[in-house]
Design a protein around this motif. Sequence first.
Motif, short mmCIF file in Angstrom:
data_model
loop_
_atom_site.label_atom_id
_atom_site.label_comp_id
_atom_site.label_asym_id
_atom_site.label_seq_id
_atom_site.Cartn_x
_atom_site.Cartn_y
_atom_site.Cartn_z
N PRO A 117 0.83 -1.21 0.00
CA PRO A 117 0.00 0.00 0.00
C PRO A 117 0.87 1.25 0.00
N GLN A 118 0.24 2.38 -0.16
CA GLN A 118 0.92 3.65 0.08
C GLN A 118 0.93 3.87 1.59
N VAL A 119 2.08 4.18 2.14
CA VAL A 119 2.19 4.42 3.58
C VAL A 119 2.68 5.85 3.80
N PHE A 120 1.96 6.58 4.62
CA PHE A 120 2.29 7.97 4.90
C PHE A 120 2.52 8.15 6.40
N LEU A 121 3.31 9.16 6.74
CA LEU A 121 3.46 9.57 8.13
C LEU A 121 2.25 10.41 8.52
N PRO A 122 2.01 10.60 9.82
CA PRO A 122 0.80 11.32 10.26
C PRO A 122 0.59 12.68 9.61
N LYS A 123 1.68 13.39 9.28
CA LYS A 123 1.55 14.71 8.69
C LYS A 123 1.42 14.68 7.17
N GLY A 124 1.34 13.47 6.61
CA GLY A 124 1.11 13.35 5.18
C GLY A 124 2.34 13.12 4.33
N THR A 125 3.53 13.01 4.95
CA THR A 125 4.74 12.73 4.20
C THR A 125 4.76 11.28 3.74
N GLU A 126 5.08 11.06 2.48
CA GLU A 126 5.12 9.69 1.96
C GLU A 126 6.28 8.93 2.59
N PHE A 127 6.00 7.75 3.12
CA PHE A 127 6.98 6.97 3.87
C PHE A 127 7.44 5.73 3.09
N SER A 128 6.51 5.11 2.37
CA SER A 128 6.83 3.91 1.59
C SER A 128 5.77 3.73 0.50
N PRO A 129 6.22 3.31 -0.70
CA PRO A 129 7.59 3.05 -1.15
C PRO A 129 8.36 4.37 -1.38
N PHE A 130 9.69 4.29 -1.35
CA PHE A 130 10.49 5.46 -1.68
C PHE A 130 11.76 5.03 -2.40
N ARG A 131 12.30 5.92 -3.19
CA ARG A 131 13.44 5.59 -4.03
C ARG A 131 14.67 5.26 -3.20
N ARG A 132 15.49 4.39 -3.74
CA ARG A 132 16.75 4.05 -3.06
C ARG A 132 17.74 5.22 -3.12
N TRP A 133 18.00 5.73 -4.30
CA TRP A 133 19.01 6.75 -4.45
C TRP A 133 18.44 8.07 -4.94
N LYS A 134 17.73 8.03 -6.04
CA LYS A 134 17.21 9.24 -6.65
C LYS A 134 16.12 9.87 -5.80
N ALA A 135 16.17 11.18 -5.63
CA ALA A 135 15.15 11.87 -4.83
C ALA A 135 13.77 11.67 -5.45
N GLN A 136 12.81 11.40 -4.57
CA GLN A 136 11.44 11.17 -5.02
C GLN A 136 10.64 12.45 -4.81
N LYS A 137 10.54 13.25 -5.86
CA LYS A 137 9.91 14.56 -5.74
C LYS A 137 8.39 14.48 -5.68
N ASN A 138 7.81 13.53 -6.39
CA ASN A 138 6.35 13.42 -6.45
C ASN A 138 5.91 12.05 -5.95
N PRO A 139 4.73 11.98 -5.33
CA PRO A 139 4.20 10.69 -4.88
C PRO A 139 4.04 9.73 -6.06
N LEU A 140 4.21 8.45 -5.80
CA LEU A 140 3.99 7.45 -6.83
C LEU A 140 2.50 7.35 -7.14
N SER A 141 2.21 6.92 -8.33
CA SER A 141 0.82 6.76 -8.75
C SER A 141 0.32 5.38 -8.36
N PRO A 142 -0.74 5.28 -7.58
CA PRO A 142 -1.27 3.97 -7.20
C PRO A 142 -1.88 3.25 -8.38
N GLY A 143 -2.05 1.95 -8.23
CA GLY A 143 -2.63 1.16 -9.30
C GLY A 143 -1.66 0.87 -10.43
N ARG A 144 -0.35 0.97 -10.14
CA ARG A 144 0.66 0.72 -11.16
C ARG A 144 1.70 -0.27 -10.65
N ILE A 145 2.48 -0.80 -11.57
CA ILE A 145 3.52 -1.77 -11.26
C ILE A 145 4.87 -1.06 -11.31
#
Length: 274
Positions: A117-145
Amino acid sequence: MISICCAIVLYKMQLSESPAFQSAYAQIGTHHKIRLFIFDNSPDADSNHRNYPDIRYDHCPDNKGLGYAYNAAARYASKEKLDWLLLLDQDTILPDGFFDSYIDAISAHPDLQLFVPQVFLPKGTEFSPFRRWKAQKNPLSPGRIYPIKHYLLINSGLCVKLSLFERSGGYDERIWLDFADTQFVRKLWHSGERYFYLLPCKCFQNFSNEQTDIEKLQSRFEIYLECGKNCKFLDFPDWAFRQYCVISHTLSLTIRTRKISFLTKSITKYWMRR
């Protein structure tokens, strides 16, 4: 019919206090092939588990860690002939329709063996999934592989086909807290699973990084270093990212507390003992 073992690991939290358990238990009523497996690592058992006769409750006062608990859940799932293992932290807040999201996605993508699932911290920061190295500027789109090799996935919410779990060898029980998820997901990659499906459901993780007590921070940091030291060399990218994490965490705590003890512990308990 899709069958799922939902495993929740508790530590010093009763069933009545666990957001994950309470929300999961409230939603399994109509799903006859979803079983709740509770593994309690607390020093004392929760006597109130008897109020839930339809769950499996195991107590381990020695606290053998997350890896041991998740492997125990996999053994239970195998014994009960359940096809999927869904992992949850005790303090993950689940949305309505949580199990329906998994069942619908698994039914629609029978070729995939890993769903998160998409996992967020209480204040709305995206927690998982997140990129290993490259900065993740935008939230991932759900319903995708997405490709596993580019992302880190936390344990909570991870749903893996039991046959893949067993083929990978499960969790490394020496990594009993930190790095347990990164090593396990990397093992899934080495077992041949290249992709995960991002569910549309949103979970929230009660994660706090506001501890100010130096002794508690140092104790927790030692656990972090111990788990990192116990990680296996699976491949160079995994090894390199772990070193980056240890260095970053060490510097962050050193700067935040203005205490050189974290740097000293990192050198003596991690770098010099490898």
